[in-house]
Design a protein around this motif. Structure first.
Motif, PDB file in Angstrom:
ATOM      1  N   ASP A 133       0.712 -25.625  12.301  1.00 54.03           N
ATOM      2  CA  ASP A 133       0.739 -26.903  11.599  1.00 54.03           C
ATOM      3  C   ASP A 133      -0.399 -27.034  10.589  1.00 54.03           C
ATOM      4  OD1 ASP A 133       2.907 -28.374  13.247  1.00 54.03           O
ATOM      5  OD2 ASP A 133       1.551 -27.579  14.765  1.00 54.03           O
ATOM      6  N   THR A 134      -1.466 -26.294  10.796  1.00 55.61           N
ATOM      7  CA  THR A 134      -2.597 -26.326   9.875  1.00 55.61           C
ATOM      8  C   THR A 134      -3.326 -24.999   9.974  1.00 55.61           C
ATOM      9  OG1 THR A 134      -4.556 -27.598   9.184  1.00 55.61           O
ATOM     10  CG2 THR A 134      -4.232 -27.305  11.548  1.00 55.61           C
ATOM     11  N   TYR A 135      -4.031 -24.622   8.929  1.00 57.03           N
ATOM     12  CA  TYR A 135      -4.796 -23.374   8.973  1.00 57.03           C
ATOM     13  C   TYR A 135      -5.935 -23.435   7.958  1.00 57.03           C
ATOM     14  CZ  TYR A 135      -1.305 -22.345   5.317  1.00 57.03           C
ATOM     15  OH  TYR A 135      -0.460 -22.416   4.225  1.00 57.03           O
ATOM     16  N   TYR A 136      -7.035 -22.838   8.367  1.00 57.69           N
ATOM     17  CA  TYR A 136      -8.237 -22.838   7.534  1.00 57.69           C
ATOM     18  C   TYR A 136      -8.917 -21.479   7.541  1.00 57.69           C
ATOM     19  CZ  TYR A 136      -8.229 -27.915   7.072  1.00 57.69           C
ATOM     20  OH  TYR A 136      -7.887 -29.218   6.751  1.00 57.69           O
ATOM     21  N   GLY A 137      -9.325 -21.063   6.361  1.00 55.86           N
ATOM     22  CA  GLY A 137     -10.270 -19.982   6.187  1.00 55.86           C
ATOM     23  C   GLY A 137     -11.351 -20.483   5.243  1.00 55.86           C
ATOM     24  N   ARG A 138     -12.242 -19.592   4.855  1.00 56.50           N
ATOM     25  CA  ARG A 138     -13.350 -19.997   3.997  1.00 56.50           C
ATOM     26  C   ARG A 138     -12.948 -20.074   2.523  1.00 56.50           C
ATOM     27  NH1 ARG A 138     -16.421 -16.791   2.723  1.00 56.50           N
ATOM     28  NH2 ARG A 138     -15.641 -14.858   3.615  1.00 56.50           N
ATOM     29  N   GLU A 139     -13.555 -21.005   1.810  1.00 56.55           N
ATOM     30  CA  GLU A 139     -13.486 -21.001   0.361  1.00 56.55           C
ATOM     31  C   GLU A 139     -14.330 -19.834  -0.159  1.00 56.55           C
ATOM     32  OE1 GLU A 139     -13.522 -25.180   2.041  1.00 56.55           O
ATOM     33  OE2 GLU A 139     -14.882 -23.469   2.117  1.00 56.55           O
ATOM     34  N   LEU A 140     -14.140 -19.489  -1.428  1.00 57.49           N
ATOM     35  CA  LEU A 140     -14.868 -18.358  -2.008  1.00 57.49           C
ATOM     36  C   LEU A 140     -16.226 -18.821  -2.547  1.00 57.49           C
ATOM     37  CD1 LEU A 140     -11.959 -16.613  -3.952  1.00 57.49           C
ATOM     38  CD2 LEU A 140     -12.567 -16.454  -1.544  1.00 57.49           C
TER      39      LEU A 140
END
Length: 221
Positions: A133-140
């Motif tokens: 339903d949601t997912y996060y990784g790092r911004e650059l």
């Protein structure tokens, strides 16, 4: 058995096989070349290929007189591109036991210290859109390095998206267990083969061999 409304997962080593060290090493080496450093010390390549901290990044960039933001974006973009190639060429795959999640009645999310570009690709490449339903990784960005686990920043964003306080976080590293603790969550440490000899200095709520073990914790019948 604890009831959880949601389950959050780390990505690399939990849902999909981790990237090879050589892939990350080559991405770091070419990032130096992209910003004009053709003869980077191998120790500095190692420093920025995996597990880098803002302080270590600063020391490496200062050594070569590099702009930190420009170098880190170059490094992250190359690391993300190299990982996409791994998946497309079949050098890296999802774990078969992701199937264990299919019958669970929970909201799911992904929280990774990998680049968000990479997590977006994984979700699309493996058809995970309906599962998570949601997912996060790092911004650059350099700031995103400060937000890596064990910082609970991205965990807390995922929890807000899912509107739940009763969640389990599943990971394969000490930083995953620490991040869960800081976010007030229970944790499940997945001891796959690449973690067979890892000694933790923190205690997860559970330890399992695979995602079938997570399904049992979550009450799968």
């Amino acid at each position: 058995m604890t009831d959880y409304d949601a389950i959050l997962f780390d990505n690399d080593g939990v849902l999909v096989e981790p990237p090879s060290r050589e892939t990350l090493r080559e991405a770091a080496r070419t990032a130096f070349e992209a910003v004009g450093v053709d003869d980077a010390d191998e120790r500095h390549v190692e420093d920025v290929m995996y597990g880098v901290t803002p302080e270590l990044l600063g020391r490496v960039c200062d050594h070569y007189g590099l702009d930190r933001a420009a170098f880190w974006e170059a490094r992250d973009r190359r690391a993300a591109a190299a990982q996409r190639t791994e998946f497309r060429e079949g050098e890296r795959d999802r774990y078969d036991d992701v199937a264990a999640l299919a019958d669970l009645d929970h909201d799911f999310g992904v929280v990774s210290s990998n680049q968000h570009l990479t997590i977006e690709f994984v979700v699309e490449f493996f058809g995970f859109e309906k599962l998570f339903d949601t997912y996060y990784g790092r911004e650059l960005t350099v700031e995103s390095v400060r937000r890596k686990k064990p910082n609970p920043h991205y965990l807390e964003r995922a929890l807000a998206d899912l509107d739940t306080e009763s969640a389990l976080f599943v990971g394969d590293s000490e930083s995953d267990v620490e991040a869960a603790d800081r976010a007030g969550l229970d944790s499940a440490f997945v001891r796959r083969s690449h973690r067979a000899d890892l000694e933790l200095s923190v205690d997860p709520t559970y330890e399992v061999e695979d995602l079938w073990g997570v399904a049992e914790i979550a009450g799968r019948t």
